[in-house]
Design a protein around this motif. Structure first.
Motif, PDB file in Angstrom:
ATOM      1  N   LYS A 269      -2.359   3.090   9.536  1.00 11.58           N
ATOM      2  CA  LYS A 269      -3.766   3.028   9.578  1.00 11.58           C
ATOM      3  C   LYS A 269      -4.351   1.977  10.326  1.00 11.58           C
TER       4      LYS A 269
ATOM      5  N   ASP B 277       0.811  -1.089   0.177  1.00 11.30           N
ATOM      6  CA  ASP B 277      -0.064   0.131   0.025  1.00 11.30           C
ATOM      7  C   ASP B 277       0.808   1.274  -0.013  1.00 11.30           C
TER       8      ASP B 277
ATOM      9  N   ARG C 294       7.924   2.324  -8.494  1.00 15.19           N
ATOM     10  CA  ARG C 294       7.532   3.229  -7.126  1.00 15.19           C
ATOM     11  C   ARG C 294       8.166   2.428  -6.030  1.00 15.19           C
TER      12      ARG C 294
ATOM     13  N   ASP D  18       0.399   4.268   0.054  1.00 14.45           N
ATOM     14  CA  ASP D  18      -0.189   5.314   0.459  1.00 14.45           C
ATOM     15  C   ASP D  18      -0.023   5.067   2.052  1.00 14.45           C
ATOM     16  N   ASP D  19       0.390   3.995   2.433  1.00 13.40           N
ATOM     17  CA  ASP D  19       0.561   3.435   3.822  1.00 13.40           C
ATOM     18  C   ASP D  19       1.534   2.189   4.018  1.00 13.40           C
TER      19      ASP D  19
END
Length: 301
Positions: free
Chosen positions: A185, A177, A286, A179-180
């Motif tokens: 989270k 992930d 990425r 984004d995390d």
């Protein structure tokens, strides 16, 4: 009669041809070669270190505990075949990993085999843990440490070409992930082990072509499911395989005459991960950018 003889000869050639044309490549021996096995003071890593030493290799033994490390070196020395030297490094610190890589690079100009085996695992029921650098611990130890080693030791592996990198991953897979990544989270940290292991496979797919040009074959593999190791027992689950099974599988690939660069091996054969992310060029790009930024170690050229 002449026509019959010609047909018979062609039939015999077709039957015998494939067996004669493609002989199996001979297994590799590591006698007289230098190998590094991370996390080799316990469990699978220890068994791999002993097996490689029994084949005549000089084994760079790594771990956090100096007492256990020295015990592995002493056992290898008593065996009378191969040799060993212990280096202590805590992979929860990226500076410790960088220092370790630099020490190995300085002391061994040629490195024939790197086995990225060191790892930690926690269940979602256990608290989220962070490394000394503030990164999610499983991602740091299981993945980022390996990124540092493959890039810092690439010149040493190239000097010994043909050389190999074996990333001990897992069939467990959780997509990264982006984004995390640090799993902050609520409840996300339960995916930590699977994410770190998928990152290993993704790195392998991404880097293998360039490393192959230097004569370095990089693969990832799943050794065995839930081996009877300290790490697995610490999860509170019942082991499903012995360490010997995992050792034999990994050694079979380490010594295989031929490997498919960039492949993820299960049961000795290239296989797909449960998540397709390693085959996604965007995800690979990425991950490479993230890895270089988090570790301060750029992709080796």
């Amino acid at each position: 009669m002449r026509h019959f003889t010609l047909v018979l000869l062609m039939a015999v050639t077709m039957l015998a041809g494939p067996a004669l044309a493609q002989p199996a490549p001979p297994k590799l021996s590591y006698a007289g070669k230098t190998v590094l096995v991370t996390g080799s003071t316990d469990g699978l890593g220890r068994e791999l270190a002993l097996a490689l030493a029994a084949d005549g290799a000089h084994v760079i033994v790594h771990g956090r505990n100096a007492e256990r490390g020295k015990a592995v070196v002493a056992e290898i020395t008593r065996g009378g075949t191969g040799s060993a030297r212990f280096y202590a490094a805590d992979f929860s610190s990226l500076q410790a990993v960088r220092d370790f890589a630099d020490a190995v690079a300085r002391d061994y100009l040629r490195l024939d085999l790197l086995v990225n085996n060191a790892g930690v695992a926690y269940t979602g029921d256990q608290p989220r843990r962070t490394s000394q650098d503030g990164h999610e611990l499983q991602f740091a130890v299981n993945y980022l440490a390996g990124w540092v080693l493959v890039n810092r030791l690439r010149p040493n592996l190239a000097a010994a070409a043909p050389a190999r990198i074996v990333n001990v991953s897992s069939g467990s897979a959780s997509a990264i992930d982006f984004d995390d990544v640090m799993l902050e989270k609520p409840g996300a940290h339960g995916r930590g082990y699977g994410q770190s292991k998928l990152a290993q496979v993704t790195m392998t797919v991404a880097l293998a072509p360039a490393f192959a040009k230097d004569g370095i074959t990089m693969i990832a593999l799943h050794p065995a499911t839930m081996m009877d190791t300290t790490m697995v027992r610490g999860l509170g689950v019942t082991p499903r395989a012995s360490v010997d099974e995992g050792r034999d599988h990994v050694m079979g690939l380490i010594t295989a005459g031929q490997l498919q660069a960039g492949a993820f091996y299960i049961d000795g054969k290239p296989a797909d991960t449960r998540d397709p992310q390693p085959q996604d060029p965007a995800a690979r790009a990425r991950l490479l950018e993230l890895s270089a930024r988090l570790t301060g170690v750029p992709l080796a050229q």
